[in-house]
Design an enzyme around this catalytic site. Structure first.
Site, mmCIF file in Angstrom:
data_model
loop_
_atom_site.group_PDB
_atom_site.id
_atom_site.type_symbol
_atom_site.label_atom_id
_atom_site.label_comp_id
_atom_site.label_asym_id
_atom_site.label_seq_id
_atom_site.Cartn_x
_atom_site.Cartn_y
_atom_site.Cartn_z
ATOM 1 N N ARG A 1 0.882 -1.183 0.000
ATOM 2 C CA ARG A 1 0.000 0.000 0.000
ATOM 3 C C ARG A 1 0.910 1.221 0.000
ATOM 4 O O ARG A 1 1.904 1.275 0.746
ATOM 5 C CB ARG A 1 -0.882 -0.003 1.232
ATOM 6 C CG ARG A 1 -1.964 -1.074 1.174
ATOM 7 C CD ARG A 1 -2.837 -0.995 2.402
ATOM 8 N NE ARG A 1 -3.657 0.205 2.386
ATOM 9 C CZ ARG A 1 -3.951 0.920 3.463
ATOM 10 N NH1 ARG A 1 -3.467 0.554 4.640
ATOM 11 N NH2 ARG A 1 -4.712 2.002 3.379
ATOM 12 N N SER A 2 0.544 2.202 -0.783
ATOM 13 C CA SER A 2 1.467 3.319 -0.968
ATOM 14 C C SER A 2 1.714 4.081 0.333
ATOM 15 O O SER A 2 2.811 4.582 0.577
ATOM 16 C CB SER A 2 0.954 4.252 -2.054
ATOM 17 O OG SER A 2 -0.292 4.766 -1.663
ATOM 18 N N LEU B 1 3.745 -12.407 1.907
ATOM 19 C CA LEU B 1 4.242 -11.055 1.654
ATOM 20 C C LEU B 1 5.718 -11.011 2.032
ATOM 21 O O LEU B 1 6.089 -11.447 3.125
ATOM 22 C CB LEU B 1 3.469 -10.037 2.495
ATOM 23 C CG LEU B 1 1.946 -10.053 2.333
ATOM 24 C CD1 LEU B 1 1.301 -9.113 3.342
ATOM 25 C CD2 LEU B 1 1.549 -9.669 0.916
ATOM 26 N N GLU B 2 6.527 -10.519 1.137
ATOM 27 C CA GLU B 2 7.959 -10.402 1.433
ATOM 28 C C GLU B 2 8.205 -8.972 1.899
ATOM 29 O O GLU B 2 8.505 -8.085 1.109
ATOM 30 C CB GLU B 2 8.783 -10.715 0.189
ATOM 31 C CG GLU B 2 8.599 -12.136 -0.309
ATOM 32 C CD GLU B 2 8.113 -12.199 -1.750
ATOM 33 O OE1 GLU B 2 8.137 -11.185 -2.445
ATOM 34 O OE2 GLU B 2 7.689 -13.286 -2.166
ATOM 35 N N GLN C 1 -1.941 -4.747 -0.992
ATOM 36 C CA GLN C 1 -3.193 -4.753 -1.745
ATOM 37 C C GLN C 1 -3.064 -5.710 -2.925
ATOM 38 O O GLN C 1 -1.960 -5.955 -3.417
ATOM 39 C CB GLN C 1 -3.553 -3.351 -2.214
ATOM 40 C CG GLN C 1 -2.471 -2.680 -3.039
ATOM 41 C CD GLN C 1 -2.774 -1.212 -3.307
ATOM 42 O OE1 GLN C 1 -3.929 -0.802 -3.264
ATOM 43 N NE2 GLN C 1 -1.752 -0.428 -3.606
ATOM 44 N N GLN D 1 -1.164 -23.272 0.315
ATOM 45 C CA GLN D 1 -0.357 -23.052 1.522
ATOM 46 C C GLN D 1 -1.151 -22.370 2.628
ATOM 47 O O GLN D 1 -1.949 -21.477 2.378
ATOM 48 C CB GLN D 1 0.848 -22.182 1.175
ATOM 49 C CG GLN D 1 1.998 -22.979 0.607
ATOM 50 C CD GLN D 1 3.313 -22.254 0.772
ATOM 51 O OE1 GLN D 1 3.354 -21.041 0.807
ATOM 52 N NE2 GLN D 1 4.386 -23.002 0.859
#
Lengths: 223, 441
Positions: free
Chosen positions: A116-117, A142-143, A162, A189
């Site tokens: 997200r910005s 998420l990395e 997002q 997963q």
């Protein structure tokens, strides 16, 4: 390839032809994307004893020795983070975290995950944009990386990423269909794991060490 | 050589050091502080009392036991990492168990004397299928403490198997029974007048199942009665899923259903336990086929109960039956009288069952969140027991459909993981509901 609008996202979510669950606030559904929340696990690289990433350590199979198996298992340290407990992401650190949401894509939709910005402006980034294959189901890993100069305090449930959805020209066949492509290695997963860096069938260029001899993936020994 | 008192004081210091080392671990979602504070204050009081008094050999023996049990209790922290058991399930179970095991007459001895002291539930995991248990601390340890400590033990290998964790409801019954004066003890009276309380009738009954048994031990038979009572308690608390979990675990442990051939054992034969459970579900009318239910739920319910009711042939069931329907009914009533009705499965809203079941069929964690056509989001509180129940219904449906044309492609492991994840996601949903309720605005 068209991006799904909010109206189309809502239509698909309400008919369950697209699943992002749970959505716990309607503001999570944006104009052309859905906000994703951080889940309750963080995998961090255990720095002790690791000098570098070696793709050959990711080789899978029954004959992999204890040292490599242990290396695979111990590379990442796993933390469970209950709700309302903080997790500090230090500058330069990479953490693999699951989304709180479970995602199931139909065969005509591809997902693209980005940070997200508003978080990106604080230095929090998803190291690479994640492409999620059609027919994928599971949590998304998420990395998270902190590109800023001070630590960032994160909590499970925070909206950190997002996902936007794109239609795919032709419906993609997956392994379940006849004569189809394989599903993603991360399909189904429940929590993040390290990926397969190499597959001997596709990556014949990584030397294989076996009984003191370097053996090529094709099976021929190096003299 | 150290004198006994000197050594016990030395060990007390060692245990204090272990307690401080334990702070390196995250060992719970909640109650880390109370557990630590309670043990620290016990150690301090114990050390002060011991060092300032001369003790007789008997008192020293008790002190030795106390310090040893404190050491055992504190060492549990190192076996209680959050990643080794399903903490979302454990948290839900703890909330119920805490309410059931609260002792209204246990006031603080050392702090605010008007305050009722809730029990502390610690979670750990151990190897082995038989590790499901809730261990209540001894009275000698409680004597130096303010709050009773229970340890809920999950099998390490069954980390994500929340469907099987339903069996822990039986252990909540044991935990309640271990509290002196808990009303649950009255429920045992209802089943205490029968075959098992007469040496002759008990031996006759057991010989039908195990001809090699020559004599009965009345104490052991009494502990069997406790097990039957806790089964009934577990069924009422956890609902139908308790029966599925118990059957799965016991059938693997005791496939013959009658236990060891020539000894009584600490637990009743599995088939006798199943017979009581089936009597109870009939009395509770849980097996009735209600037309008001959605088609899918009815189909799954039928599959689930058929599986249980037909597990044993009728002849075997009547052979294993120990209690009359009246006895089981009275026991159920007594249990219901001892615990507020809101704690039992029957008070759980079961309307969402259909959508939970559909979630599972679609390989989606079952929760109470839905996106509506107009873009609004509908959130609903879902009791974790309903999620587990949905998991068992799915499994029964799968077993039935796999033989037909519409097989359900899911593994037992994945069914468990989906339910486990659903329970965890429901925490976030419940929190959002709580924050958006008018009382919080």
């Amino acid at each position: 390839m068209t991006v799904l609008s909010k109206k189309e996202i809502v239509r698909r979510l309400s008919t369950r032809s697209l699943v992002v669950s749970p959505i716990i606030h309607k503001e999570q559904i944006q104009a052309a994307a859905i906000d994703l929340r951080m889940g309750n696990i963080a995998l961090l690289v255990r720095s002790r004893g690791l000098s570098h990433v070696d793709p050959s350590h990711y080789r899978k199979g029954a004959n992999i020795d204890h040292k490599h198996l242990q290396g695979q298992q111990q590379k990442l340290e796993r933390f469970e983070i209950p709700f309302e407990k903080p997790f500090l992401l230090h500058p330069g650190t990479l953490a693999l975290v699951p989304t709180l949401e479970w995602v199931r894509l139909p065969s005509d939709i591809k997902g693209v995950v980005t940070a997200r910005s508003s978080w990106a402006r604080e230095g929090l980034n998803i190291a690479t944009a994640n492409f999620i294959n059609p027919s994928f189901k599971g949590i998304i890993t998420l990395e998270l990386a902190n590109f800023g100069e001070i630590p960032i305090k994160l909590f499970p449930g925070l909206r950190v990423a997002q996902i936007a959805f794109y239609t795919v020209g032709t419906r993609t066949k997956t392994r379940k269909d006849s004569g189809a492509m394989a599903l993603s290695q991360f399909d189904g997963q429940f929590e993040p794991t390290a990926g397969n860096l190499i597959d001997d069938a596709v990556d014949p260029f990584i030397p294989r060490k076996d009984s003191g001899k370097i053996v090529r993936a094709s099976g021929g020994a190096e003299r | 050589m150290l004198q006994p008192k000197t050594f016990i004081l030395e060990e007390c210091g060692n245990v204090s050091r272990i307690l401080h080392e334990s702070l390196r671990y995250d060992y719970g979602t909640t109650e880390e502080n109370p557990f630590f504070d309670e043990l620290r204050s016990r150690l301090t009081r114990f050390h002060t009392d011991l060092s300032s008094s001369d003790q007789s050999p008997e008192e020293l023996e008790t002190s030795s036991k106390i310090v040893s049990e404190l050491s055992t209790c504190i060492s549990l922290i190192e076996r209680s990492h959050l990643g080794e058991f399903s903490w979302a399930f454990a948290e839900c179970l703890k909330r119920i168990a805490r309410r059931i095991c609260v002792e209204k007459n246990l006031r603080s001895k050392f702090g605010d004397k008007n305050k009722v002291k809730d029990p502390i539930f610690h979670i750990s995991s151990e190897g082995g299928l038989a590790s499901y248990k809730i261990v209540c601390e001894s009275e000698i340890l409680l004597a130096i403490g303010d709050r009773r400590i229970f340890n809920i033990v999950f099998p390490r290998s069954l980390k994500s198997h929340v469907l099987l964790h339903a069996v822990l409801a039986h252990e909540v019954g044991h935990a309640a029974l271990s509290i002196p004066g808990h009303l649950i003890g009255n429920a045992k009276n209802a089943i205490s007048d029968g075959i098992l309380t007469n040496r002759k009738t008990a031996l006759q009954w057991i010989k039908k199942l195990r001809p090699a048994v020559k004599r009965v031990d009345m104490d052991q038979l009494d502990s069997w009665l406790t097990e039957f009572l806790c089964d009934l308690f577990g069924l009422l608390l956890m609902g139908p899923s308790f029966a599925g979990a118990l059957l799965t675990l016991l059938a693997a442990k005791d496939p013959g259903g009658v236990g060891a051939p020539n000894q009584l054992g600490s637990h009743p034969p599995f088939h006798a336990r199943l017979a009581v459970i089936l009597q109870a579900v009939n009395i509770l009318k849980w097996t009735n086929d209600s037309r008001r239910l959605p088609k899918l739920v009815r189909e799954a319910n039928r599959a689930y109960w058929n599986r249980l009711l037909n597990f044993l042939p009728n002849r075997r069931l009547s052979q294993c039956r120990l209690f009359t329907n009246q006895q089981v009914t009275h026991s159920i009533r007594a249990i219901k009288k001892a615990i507020p009705s809101s704690e039992f499965f029957e008070s759980v809203n079961q309307i969402p069952l259909n959508s939970l079941l559909n979630d599972l069929i679609d390989f989606v964690p079952p929760t109470g969140s839905r996106v509506l056509k107009n873009g609004d989001v509908s959130l609903e509180r879902i009791d974790f027991r309903l999620i587990v129940h949905a998991g068992w219904l799915l499994w029964a449906l799968k077993e039935q459909r796999d033989a037909g044309e519409k097989p359900i492609n899911i593994k037992f492991f994945d069914t468990n993981r989906l339910c486990e994840r659903g329970i965890l996601q429901q925490f976030a949903i419940d929190e959002m509901i709580a924050r958006s309720s008018p009382s919080n605005s």
